[in-house]
Design a protein around this motif. Sequence first.
Motif, PDB file in Angstrom:
ATOM      1  N   ARG A   1       0.682   4.401  29.303  1.00 30.71           N
ATOM      2  CA  ARG A   1       1.824   4.422  28.374  1.00 30.71           C
ATOM      3  C   ARG A   1       3.019   5.209  28.921  1.00 30.71           C
ATOM      4  O   ARG A   1       4.143   4.695  28.966  1.00 30.71           O
ATOM      5  CB  ARG A   1       1.374   5.011  27.036  1.00 30.71           C
ATOM      6  N   GLU A   2       2.815   6.446  29.349  1.00 27.30           N
ATOM      7  CA  GLU A   2       3.938   7.285  29.769  1.00 27.30           C
ATOM      8  C   GLU A   2       4.657   6.704  30.983  1.00 27.30           C
ATOM      9  O   GLU A   2       5.887   6.687  31.049  1.00 27.30           O
ATOM     10  CB  GLU A   2       3.446   8.700  30.055  1.00 27.30           C
ATOM     11  N   GLY A   3       3.885   6.235  31.943  1.00 23.83           N
ATOM     12  CA  GLY A   3       4.507   5.664  33.140  1.00 23.83           C
ATOM     13  C   GLY A   3       5.327   4.430  32.817  1.00 23.83           C
ATOM     14  O   GLY A   3       6.416   4.220  33.385  1.00 23.83           O
ATOM     15  N   THR A   4       4.826   3.620  31.888  1.00 22.30           N
ATOM     16  CA  THR A   4       5.565   2.416  31.506  1.00 22.30           C
ATOM     17  C   THR A   4       6.841   2.785  30.760  1.00 22.30           C
ATOM     18  O   THR A   4       7.909   2.184  30.975  1.00 22.30           O
ATOM     19  CB  THR A   4       4.676   1.508  30.636  1.00 22.30           C
ATOM     20  N   LEU A   5       6.764   3.784  29.881  1.00 17.70           N
ATOM     21  CA  LEU A   5       7.963   4.238  29.170  1.00 17.70           C
ATOM     22  C   LEU A   5       9.017   4.763  30.137  1.00 17.70           C
ATOM     23  O   LEU A   5      10.219   4.491  29.972  1.00 17.70           O
ATOM     24  CB  LEU A   5       7.590   5.322  28.157  1.00 17.70           C
ATOM     25  N   ASP A   6       8.588   5.486  31.153  1.00 22.80           N
ATOM     26  CA  ASP A   6       9.538   5.999  32.148  1.00 22.80           C
ATOM     27  C   ASP A   6      10.258   4.848  32.848  1.00 22.80           C
ATOM     28  O   ASP A   6      11.475   4.910  33.098  1.00 22.80           O
ATOM     29  CB  ASP A   6       8.803   6.857  33.179  1.00 22.80           C
ATOM     30  N   GLN A   7       9.504   3.787  33.166  1.00 21.57           N
ATOM     31  CA  GLN A   7      10.132   2.640  33.821  1.00 21.57           C
ATOM     32  C   GLN A   7      11.099   1.934  32.878  1.00 21.57           C
ATOM     33  O   GLN A   7      12.185   1.508  33.287  1.00 21.57           O
ATOM     34  CB  GLN A   7       9.067   1.649  34.302  1.00 21.57           C
ATOM     35  N   LEU A   8      10.709   1.793  31.612  1.00 24.09           N
ATOM     36  CA  LEU A   8      11.585   1.123  30.652  1.00 24.09           C
ATOM     37  C   LEU A   8      12.908   1.871  30.493  1.00 24.09           C
ATOM     38  O   LEU A   8      13.967   1.258  30.300  1.00 24.09           O
ATOM     39  CB  LEU A   8      10.881   1.001  29.304  1.00 24.09           C
ATOM     40  N   ARG A   9      12.866   3.189  30.594  1.00 22.31           N
ATOM     41  CA  ARG A   9      14.102   3.971  30.459  1.00 22.31           C
ATOM     42  C   ARG A   9      15.066   3.698  31.609  1.00 22.31           C
ATOM     43  O   ARG A   9      16.279   3.836  31.449  1.00 22.31           O
ATOM     44  CB  ARG A   9      13.765   5.468  30.397  1.00 22.31           C
ATOM     45  N   THR A  10      14.513   3.300  32.764  1.00 20.80           N
ATOM     46  CA  THR A  10      15.383   2.981  33.909  1.00 20.80           C
ATOM     47  C   THR A  10      15.913   1.555  33.840  1.00 20.80           C
ATOM     48  O   THR A  10      16.801   1.182  34.608  1.00 20.80           O
ATOM     49  CB  THR A  10      14.620   3.146  35.240  1.00 20.80           C
ATOM     50  N   GLY A  11      15.342   0.737  32.939  1.00 19.27           N
ATOM     51  CA  GLY A  11      15.801  -0.639  32.788  1.00 19.27           C
ATOM     52  C   GLY A  11      15.043  -1.648  33.618  1.00 19.27           C
ATOM     53  O   GLY A  11      15.385  -2.842  33.608  1.00 19.27           O
ATOM     54  N   ALA A  12      14.017  -1.234  34.349  1.00 16.01           N
ATOM     55  CA  ALA A  12      13.241  -2.165  35.179  1.00 16.01           C
ATOM     56  C   ALA A  12      11.785  -1.723  35.186  1.00 16.01           C
ATOM     57  O   ALA A  12      11.485  -0.527  35.275  1.00 16.01           O
ATOM     58  CB  ALA A  12      13.781  -2.211  36.600  1.00 16.01           C
ATOM     59  N   VAL A  13      10.881  -2.713  35.103  1.00 22.14           N
ATOM     60  CA  VAL A  13       9.449  -2.437  35.107  1.00 22.14           C
ATOM     61  C   VAL A  13       8.809  -3.171  36.277  1.00 22.14           C
ATOM     62  O   VAL A  13       9.044  -4.370  36.474  1.00 22.14           O
ATOM     63  CB  VAL A  13       8.778  -2.873  33.791  1.00 22.14           C
ATOM     64  N   ASP A  14       8.028  -2.458  37.052  1.00 20.92           N
ATOM     65  CA  ASP A  14       7.277  -3.068  38.151  1.00 20.92           C
ATOM     66  C   ASP A  14       6.019  -3.706  37.573  1.00 20.92           C
ATOM     67  O   ASP A  14       5.138  -3.018  37.056  1.00 20.92           O
ATOM     68  CB  ASP A  14       6.916  -1.993  39.186  1.00 20.92           C
ATOM     69  N   LEU A  15       5.929  -5.045  37.654  1.00 23.25           N
ATOM     70  CA  LEU A  15       4.782  -5.749  37.084  1.00 23.25           C
ATOM     71  C   LEU A  15       3.461  -5.251  37.660  1.00 23.25           C
ATOM     72  O   LEU A  15       2.441  -5.223  36.970  1.00 23.25           O
ATOM     73  CB  LEU A  15       4.914  -7.253  37.341  1.00 23.25           C
ATOM     74  N   LEU A  16       3.471  -4.865  38.925  1.00 19.25           N
ATOM     75  CA  LEU A  16       2.232  -4.469  39.586  1.00 19.25           C
ATOM     76  C   LEU A  16       1.659  -3.166  39.039  1.00 19.25           C
ATOM     77  O   LEU A  16       0.506  -2.835  39.313  1.00 19.25           O
ATOM     78  CB  LEU A  16       2.468  -4.344  41.098  1.00 19.25           C
ATOM     79  N   THR A  17       2.454  -2.425  38.261  1.00 27.20           N
ATOM     80  CA  THR A  17       1.944  -1.174  37.683  1.00 27.20           C
ATOM     81  C   THR A  17       1.315  -1.396  36.308  1.00 27.20           C
ATOM     82  O   THR A  17       0.747  -0.464  35.739  1.00 27.20           O
ATOM     83  CB  THR A  17       3.077  -0.147  37.541  1.00 27.20           C
TER      84      THR A  17
END
Length: 727
Positions: free
Chosen positions: A113-129
Amino acid sequence: MVHRFEPLVIRHAHRLPSTPGPSGQGDVVARQFDAALMSVGFKLSADLLKHLSALSEGTVVDTAVRTLETVRAMVGDHVQHNAYFIDFPANVPDTYEFWHQCIAQALADHISREGTLDQLRTGAVDLLTLPSYGTYQHTYAAMLAVHDELIAAAGDRVTVLHLGGAPDDEVSALYLALAGSTTPLGDEALLDLAALAGHCVDGPQPEAIPVRENRAVVNRARLETGSDLLVDTVTDVLRLACALSDSDVTLTEPTRFPSPSRRVRRALLAGLDAVVAASPAKLADVAAHSEAFKRLGERLHAHEYRARWPHAAEVFAVARGEREARSLDSRVEELLGAGDVTGAVRLLTAAPGRLFRALDRLLRVGATQEKREAVVAAAEQVAPQVAGRVLLSVREHLHNRTEQHEDGGGRRVFVNRLGRAWVTDDTRAPMPAAERDRVLAALDAELGRRLPAPGHLLIDPDVLDVALPLSGRATAAGLGVLPRGSRSPVDGELLRFFVYWKQTSRSTDYDLSALMLDAEFQTIGWLSYTALTQLEGEHSGDITDAPDGASEFINLRLGAARGAFIVPQVNIYSGEGFEETEESFFGFMLRDADQRGRPFEPRTVRMKSELRGPGRVALPLAFVRGDDSRWHAKWLHLYLKGNPNSNRVEGNRVSVAALLRAVVEREQLTVRHLTDLMADRATATTRWDGTTAPQGPVTYIGLERPDGLHPDSRIITPENLRDLIPG
């Protein structure tokens, strides 16, 4: 030993050696064996079924177990083909809907959850994570449980296994066919020849081994058993040294020579010495591979044997530049640089193959009628001394020099020995038409003279557009595979591609994609992990790691396809190359819409080919819509260099379109050309209609060997199509 080479005979000849064993009542088990074979798209011929039925049940069971293992691997059914989307091709979601679902699942997981939220805040999500992306979410058994059984259809593939002779005879015949091939073998066939050569070294040998790579493999077996070597050039000895090092006998890749035993040193030095002593002019061949000869000389300690084999020492002196031995090519270049075309032609008559390979250039630089006449006359004179595959290669080349494009120049496609391809503009001057036509006539006359009288010529029309296999490297190993440039009809409602790979040591992500182009080779769209439901088709989902093996599929409805070309491709996104994986292969299936079945059904597989090329993008074949709206497969067997990582169909669509256009516009020399030449000498020529076979011996040329042919018939199918190439 009886069964050691049985899989090779089955793969190369689609023949099962007559099984030795006690007589018995094996008819029930034989019919069960036949039924099991049919489930994977194979069948016993009537003669083979009769033979097995007369054996004991135990013998038939043992034969069935071995044979099923072989044919399942041939079709790709020896591994489990799971799909990311369990219902594929049903219920495949929209791409962005699927990605959003993966993000939602990651947010619901306290670990990610936390790692995904951090990516969402940057505006891009790495699918592989994302935990649910790229890995199977269900077992293979669970996937099978949701799919109905395949409904049998008349269009399912049936590959017939025929009754062979005694095992030793079948093995010897296969060895003779591979060793004596008039065209180079592919990598897999070359490995098979190496295994057979050691077993058959004391048995019958071919009258000639014209292909140098084959000769190197055979020479290794001869050296290990103390037999005389077959060497007549210094390069033959170098190739043998590469074979002994388990390296590249084509001399394409550099070889690291180990320190050989004293016996091997003496054999190699004696071979070099004998060649140069018999013909000192052959020292000129050293320059083409001088670095390899220098490395070999260091391992052979040639200086220690200078007194015993002085001519061998000259080889290494030339390699080191201590002695000059001008090559034929350098002398020809000097004459052409001085404008002496006639002198260059006169020199090249001593090397007929090189003369023919230089014909295009010689006819273009021959500025006067007298010079062009000298070129054509020399070609006509030496044609009988040129290998058949060279004659055919030159004929195909000259035939494609007839068309001139409106923009003043066409496109040239280059394919190296490893299958790597590239396209460039054709900037060559036009070839003189009269001289070209005269050379073409001379080539056809010489080829016609060499082809055997066929007697009754029986032809399957579907084989006529199969390209002649002028090199085994123009055809990947596999089942139902045809040489590069071939066209074959594709009949079916659903076209399904598949790729399977299993990594060796590193995480490896292959991406199966399909590019659709219009008649002008412009992009219509594509199916890939970034476009799961496009073009009236579906993608099975992205698998990004394959420690236990992974499969991806693409499903297309041919009748609804909007384009003129469909180009499946396998992109390496990350990890191991095609030649590094433990296993990797591609194929396609055809089935009717109401047949249902699993994502992978072996009896619907029309083609399965190994992926073993040097690039990072594989292009096995393309599908071309004809003027009559019927689809055909156009066989490519090509590789693009690509990027070290992150190759995607979106990034290579322009280069793929340019390459496909160049391939489609080039006319291949096909089986049709040779059958036309043979027809003039045939006692009768018949198109095979699939019904009753003629009673007497025939020369049959087709995609599959039919039952019922006379036992003395000569049979040519894709498995031994190279036998059609005259020596």
